[in-house]
Design a protein around this motif. Structure first.
Motif, PDB file in Angstrom:
ATOM      1  N   TRP A 135       0.840  -1.199   0.000  1.00  0.00           N
ATOM      2  CA  TRP A 135       0.000   0.000   0.000  1.00  0.00           C
ATOM      3  C   TRP A 135       0.875   1.249   0.000  1.00  0.00           C
ATOM      4  CZ3 TRP A 135      -0.975   4.325   2.994  1.00  0.00           C
ATOM      5  CH2 TRP A 135      -2.200   4.973   2.785  1.00  0.00           C
ATOM      6  N   ALA A 136       0.483   2.245  -0.781  1.00  0.00           N
ATOM      7  CA  ALA A 136       1.163   3.545  -0.794  1.00  0.00           C
ATOM      8  C   ALA A 136       0.117   4.640  -0.835  1.00  0.00           C
ATOM      9  CB  ALA A 136       2.102   3.661  -1.993  1.00  0.00           C
ATOM     10  N   ALA A 137       0.303   5.661  -0.038  1.00  0.00           N
ATOM     11  CA  ALA A 137      -0.723   6.691   0.105  1.00  0.00           C
ATOM     12  C   ALA A 137      -1.023   7.388  -1.217  1.00  0.00           C
ATOM     13  CB  ALA A 137      -0.282   7.713   1.149  1.00  0.00           C
ATOM     14  N   LEU A 138       0.007   7.653  -2.028  1.00  0.00           N
ATOM     15  CA  LEU A 138      -0.200   8.438  -3.241  1.00  0.00           C
ATOM     16  C   LEU A 138      -0.994   7.673  -4.289  1.00  0.00           C
ATOM     17  CD1 LEU A 138       3.245  10.199  -3.440  1.00  0.00           C
ATOM     18  CD2 LEU A 138       1.039  11.270  -3.020  1.00  0.00           C
ATOM     19  N   THR A 139      -0.663   6.409  -4.528  1.00  0.00           N
ATOM     20  CA  THR A 139      -1.462   5.642  -5.485  1.00  0.00           C
ATOM     21  C   THR A 139      -2.843   5.372  -4.918  1.00  0.00           C
ATOM     22  OG1 THR A 139      -0.410   3.627  -4.638  1.00  0.00           O
ATOM     23  CG2 THR A 139       0.486   4.578  -6.657  1.00  0.00           C
ATOM     24  N   ALA A 140      -2.940   5.275  -3.600  1.00  0.00           N
ATOM     25  CA  ALA A 140      -4.247   5.053  -2.983  1.00  0.00           C
ATOM     26  C   ALA A 140      -5.160   6.267  -3.166  1.00  0.00           C
ATOM     27  CB  ALA A 140      -4.078   4.734  -1.500  1.00  0.00           C
ATOM     28  N   VAL A 141      -4.596   7.466  -3.012  1.00  0.00           N
ATOM     29  CA  VAL A 141      -5.432   8.657  -3.191  1.00  0.00           C
ATOM     30  C   VAL A 141      -5.815   8.825  -4.661  1.00  0.00           C
ATOM     31  CG1 VAL A 141      -3.587  10.356  -3.537  1.00  0.00           C
ATOM     32  CG2 VAL A 141      -5.711  11.053  -2.466  1.00  0.00           C
ATOM     33  N   ALA A 142      -4.909   8.451  -5.576  1.00  0.00           N
ATOM     34  CA  ALA A 142      -5.258   8.510  -6.997  1.00  0.00           C
ATOM     35  C   ALA A 142      -6.406   7.559  -7.311  1.00  0.00           C
ATOM     36  CB  ALA A 142      -4.037   8.173  -7.851  1.00  0.00           C
TER      37      ALA A 142
ATOM     38  N   THR B  24      -5.055   9.829   6.537  1.00  0.00           N
ATOM     39  CA  THR B  24      -4.132   8.696   6.414  1.00  0.00           C
ATOM     40  C   THR B  24      -2.812   8.973   7.121  1.00  0.00           C
ATOM     41  OG1 THR B  24      -5.098   8.165   4.259  1.00  0.00           O
ATOM     42  CG2 THR B  24      -2.973   7.192   4.767  1.00  0.00           C
ATOM     43  N   MET B  25      -2.300  10.172   6.958  1.00  0.00           N
ATOM     44  CA  MET B  25      -0.992  10.489   7.518  1.00  0.00           C
ATOM     45  C   MET B  25      -1.039  10.765   9.022  1.00  0.00           C
ATOM     46  SD  MET B  25       1.284  10.190   5.203  1.00  0.00           S
ATOM     47  CE  MET B  25       0.340   8.851   4.483  1.00  0.00           C
ATOM     48  N   SER B  26      -2.220  11.021   9.574  1.00  0.00           N
ATOM     49  CA  SER B  26      -2.310  11.293  11.009  1.00  0.00           C
ATOM     50  C   SER B  26      -2.504  10.029  11.821  1.00  0.00           C
ATOM     51  CB  SER B  26      -3.470  12.253  11.290  1.00  0.00           C
ATOM     52  OG  SER B  26      -4.717  11.632  10.959  1.00  0.00           O
ATOM     53  N   ASP B  27      -2.789   8.920  11.155  1.00  0.00           N
ATOM     54  CA  ASP B  27      -3.026   7.652  11.836  1.00  0.00           C
ATOM     55  C   ASP B  27      -1.697   7.092  12.343  1.00  0.00           C
ATOM     56  OD1 ASP B  27      -4.910   4.646  10.956  1.00  0.00           O
ATOM     57  OD2 ASP B  27      -3.802   5.191  12.764  1.00  0.00           O
ATOM     58  N   LYS B  28      -1.565   6.979  13.650  1.00  0.00           N
ATOM     59  CA  LYS B  28      -0.299   6.515  14.242  1.00  0.00           C
ATOM     60  C   LYS B  28       0.068   5.113  13.767  1.00  0.00           C
ATOM     61  CE  LYS B  28       0.267  10.135  16.925  1.00  0.00           C
ATOM     62  NZ  LYS B  28       1.384  11.071  16.728  1.00  0.00           N
ATOM     63  N   SER B  29      -0.945   4.291  13.498  1.00  0.00           N
ATOM     64  CA  SER B  29      -0.652   2.926  13.095  1.00  0.00           C
ATOM     65  C   SER B  29      -0.019   2.853  11.713  1.00  0.00           C
ATOM     66  CB  SER B  29      -1.928   2.077  13.115  1.00  0.00           C
ATOM     67  OG  SER B  29      -2.867   2.578  12.155  1.00  0.00           O
ATOM     68  N   ASP B  30      -0.151   3.901  10.936  1.00  0.00           N
ATOM     69  CA  ASP B  30       0.400   3.911   9.582  1.00  0.00           C
ATOM     70  C   ASP B  30       1.696   4.709   9.514  1.00  0.00           C
ATOM     71  OD1 ASP B  30      -2.791   3.991   7.866  1.00  0.00           O
ATOM     72  OD2 ASP B  30      -1.517   2.302   8.397  1.00  0.00           O
ATOM     73  N   ALA B  31       2.383   4.842  10.614  1.00  0.00           N
ATOM     74  CA  ALA B  31       3.599   5.645  10.655  1.00  0.00           C
ATOM     75  C   ALA B  31       4.620   5.249   9.597  1.00  0.00           C
ATOM     76  CB  ALA B  31       4.225   5.567  12.055  1.00  0.00           C
TER      77      ALA B  31
ATOM     78  N   GLU C 276       7.873   7.803   3.592  1.00  0.00           N
ATOM     79  CA  GLU C 276       7.861   7.655   2.134  1.00  0.00           C
ATOM     80  C   GLU C 276       7.030   8.751   1.478  1.00  0.00           C
ATOM     81  OE1 GLU C 276       8.519   5.869  -1.678  1.00  0.00           O
ATOM     82  OE2 GLU C 276       9.569   6.028   0.221  1.00  0.00           O
ATOM     83  N   PHE C 277       5.893   9.073   2.077  1.00  0.00           N
ATOM     84  CA  PHE C 277       5.047  10.154   1.563  1.00  0.00           C
ATOM     85  C   PHE C 277       5.811  11.478   1.574  1.00  0.00           C
ATOM     86  CE2 PHE C 277       2.149  13.687   2.399  1.00  0.00           C
ATOM     87  CZ  PHE C 277       1.245  13.561   1.351  1.00  0.00           C
ATOM     88  N   MET C 278       6.515  11.756   2.662  1.00  0.00           N
ATOM     89  CA  MET C 278       7.250  13.019   2.765  1.00  0.00           C
ATOM     90  C   MET C 278       8.428  13.052   1.795  1.00  0.00           C
ATOM     91  SD  MET C 278       7.122  14.099   6.819  1.00  0.00           S
ATOM     92  CE  MET C 278       8.060  12.702   7.437  1.00  0.00           C
ATOM     93  N   ARG C 279       9.080  11.903   1.579  1.00  0.00           N
ATOM     94  CA  ARG C 279      10.205  11.854   0.637  1.00  0.00           C
ATOM     95  C   ARG C 279       9.753  12.186  -0.774  1.00  0.00           C
ATOM     96  NH1 ARG C 279      12.177   8.633  -3.217  1.00  0.00           N
ATOM     97  NH2 ARG C 279      10.498   7.121  -2.956  1.00  0.00           N
ATOM     98  N   VAL C 280       8.624  11.636  -1.186  1.00  0.00           N
ATOM     99  CA  VAL C 280       8.167  11.816  -2.559  1.00  0.00           C
ATOM    100  C   VAL C 280       7.595  13.208  -2.778  1.00  0.00           C
ATOM    101  CG1 VAL C 280       6.521  11.003  -4.292  1.00  0.00           C
ATOM    102  CG2 VAL C 280       7.750   9.350  -2.879  1.00  0.00           C
TER     103      VAL C 280
END
Length: 629
Positions: free
Chosen positions: A427-434, A471-478, A483-487
């Motif tokens: 899972w990756a946040a960016l492809t998930a939001v797309a 998504t990014m505020s969820d502690k379980s998905d730390a 990776e999100f910040m790097r991209v």
């Protein structure tokens, strides 16, 4: 039975400006007809879907009657005849050229265009952007030698002034109207491009507007044939095609046009071609002077591409010698050369506009634009059969325009690299939001109503922001957060936010960010391949002092973020992440030094034109009014 509306509204206009109608050599080509999109409900003004012409002259306290382009007699004769003395023709001219420019943008971008929206702080977060349907055009706004786009008024204001041989109206210059309309279109795409954080920022705005005006010269068939005949096919000689706003330039004390892309007149009144000189870029500070270097680099690449495209025609016409005989060239050769020049110019115009989608969202440099040009062309035409990308790289190199951080100036190095998106547990946040917004984006490709399209895209931007924030505020998905910040180049770390970062209103303790734009793009390659993409721009802001040791010093906005380009064929995939990190301390130091120097030397635009201006004036956003003064 019902009859389909015509595809175009034909409107007469000056091909350049009124002064050329008074010269025997050019009078026959200076009256042209522009094909503008047909608007059946066009009201007097004209007032249509995109534009509203408001003809009030404050200097005279006079309202001029609005022209009705739907009047039967005007439809039958392609509008009013060109006239310097008829205010209604002035309205028609400004409308026709602006609509032609809009048409070029929509064709290249693959979507409808929007003007920069207004901002209402009283609305809830995510709903503060207010749709602006029409750009206003004031043909007789000021009695000054100026014309400019006003971001505050969302309007084009054209001045008029007495010249050596009569009144000069800037709204009757094809080049000036196209130039100012381009400023408005570029501001509508990204309002951060007018933030003056490096020497290239405002220079890029000016250069890009000049390039659009120049390449639009090549869309006029009569002009093309005439100028190809005059130059005997050699567009590197002095001609009207490489000049901008001749009447305005001569009336304000210049010998020749306001600006010239390929040459200039010296003090001895002799025209000489511009020779590429890398030293000029280091010396140029004023935005128009610096922007002229970018114009010369792009236009030089176009001329090289035209020579390559037309070389076979010249060889055929000269039995292989490549040397044309003295005298006028054959009409058939002239027409074929004009066609090649027009096709090459159309291609370059499309590349220049399409490259805007491939720029980083903030602090654009000339080097960034070269990379965007190369990447935008590669995405649609991978094989580069005409050598456009090679011509661009060679021309930029000759002018000393080098992107930072590259080891070599090759096409492979210049193209933005494909995004490397590492997944965590599949899972990756960016492809998930797309994937989350994909259906909504796909539906917008079929929405023709611009207000409805704006509202849908605004809701999608809000959905995107909420999804990322949740998504990014969820502690379980730390593990996904680094990776999100790097991209994206953002910093949403709750434990170590950078200094000056603005905090979220809805998520206490979390740094805020903005989904600046979510745009669809539907483009067709020359081979008929349909390319469907999603362009997403995410930015972040830090408010920092110019002088860190002085708490009373003025502050500035330091921004970072990324332009994310997704392919929507099949499963959404991230193709490019064009990023300027918010944590880039080297870029911050460069911007701070640039602003510090301008503050100390009083070289800001406001100080240059208005002295040590008041705080109210310093907060104004009339950048182009001051820049064009």
């Amino acid at each position: 039975e019902p009859i389909a509306p015509p595809p175009y509204r034909r409107l007469r206009a000056f091909a350049f400006d009124p002064s050329l109608s008074l010269q025997l050599e050019t009078a026959s080509i200076n009256h042209t007809v522009l094909n503008t999109p047909w608007e059946g409900d066009l009201a007097p003004g004209p007032r249509g879907e995109y534009l509203e012409v408001v003809d009030y002259d404050p200097a005279s306290g006079c309202w001029y009657d609005p022209v009705d382009l739907n009047a039967v007699e005007l439809v039958a004769q392609d509008g009013l005849a060109p006239s310097e003395g008829n205010p209604q023709f002035h309205q028609q001219m400004a409308y026709a050229v602006a609509m032609s420019t809009i048409g070029h943008f929509e064709h290249a971008l693959g979507r409808p265009v929007f003007w920069a929206w207004n901002y209402d702080e009283k609305r809830p977060a995510g709903e503060r952007d207010v749709y602006v349907q029409r750009l206003r055009i004031y043909p007789h706004a000021t009695r000054t030698a100026n014309a400019y786009y006003s971001p505050a008024k969302k309007a084009l204001l054209f001045g008029y002034f007495p010249g050596p041989s009569g009144m000069v109206f800037s709204c009757l210059s094809h080049d000036i109207v196209a130039h100012e309309t381009t400023h408005a279109l570029l501001d509508g795409m990204n309002r951060r491009f007018i933030e003056d954080n490096n020497p290239d920022t405002l220079a890029f705005h000016e250069a890009f507007a000049d390039l659009v005006a120049l390449f639009q010269h090549f869309t006029l068939p009569e002009v093309m044939r005439h100028q190809i005949g005059k130059t005997r096919g050699d567009l590197e000689r002095q001609s009207l095609l490489g000049e901008l706003a001749r009447q305005f330039g001569e009336a304000t004390g210049r010998y020749g046009a306001l600006r010239n892309a390929i040459g200039d007149w010296g003090p001895d009144k002799v025209w000489r071609p511009i020779e590429p000189d890398p030293r000029k870029l280091k010396e140029a500070v004023e935005p128009h002077t610096r922007g002229a270097i970018l114009v010369a680099a792009v236009f030089g690449a176009f001329l090289a591409a035209y020579r390559a495209r037309s070389a076979d025609l010249v060889r055929l016409a000269t039995a292989g010698t490549g040397v044309l005989p003295q005298g006028e060239i054959h009409p058939d050769l002239r027409n074929r050369l004009a066609g090649e020049a027009s096709n090459a110019a159309s291609d370059f115009l499309n590349i220049c506009i399409r490259a805007l989608d491939y720029l980083p969202p903030v602090d654009v440099t000339f080097g960034d634009y070269l990379r965007a040009l190369v990447t935008a062309d590669f995405d649609l035409v991978p094989n580069d059969k005409h050598g456009y990308r090679v011509a661009l790289i060679e021309s930029f190199r000759r002018w000393g325009i080098m992107p930072t951080g590259l080891r070599a100036l090759s096409e492979e190095q210049l193209r933005w690299p494909f995004a490397r998106l590492r997944q965590h547990k599949g899972w990756a946040a960016l492809t998930a939001v797309a994937e989350e917004i994909r259906n909504g984006i796909s539906s917008t490709l079929y929405i023709r109503d611009r207000k409805k399209l704006f509202d849908v895209l605004t809701r999608i931007r809000k959905t995107t922001h909420e999804y990322i924030q949740r998504t990014m505020s969820d502690k379980s998905d730390a593990p996904h957060k680094p990776e999100f910040m790097r991209v994206t180049g953002l910093n949403i770390s709750e434990s170590n936010p950078p200094s000056g970062i603005t905090m979220s209103e809805s998520m206490p303790g979390q740094a805020s960010f903005e989904v600046h734009a979510v745009r669809p793009a539907l483009r067709v390659s020359p081979n008929g391949v349909i390319v469907k993409q999603l362009i997403m721009i995410i930015t972040q802001r830090r408010i920092l002092p110019v002088f860190p040791d002085d708490p009373e010093s003025e502050t500035f906005d330091f921004r970072g973020g990324s332009t994310l380009i997704f392919d929507l064929e099949g499963e959404p995939s991230l193709r490019y992440a064009i990023t300027k990190p918010i944590d880039d301390e080297e870029r911050l130091a460069q911007i701070r030094e640039y602003r510090r120097a301008k503050t100390q030397e009083h070289l800001s635009l406001r100080d240059t034109y208005f002295g040590r201006a008041s705080a109210a004036l310093r907060g104004a956003e009339e950048v182009f009014c001051m820049l064009h003064s």
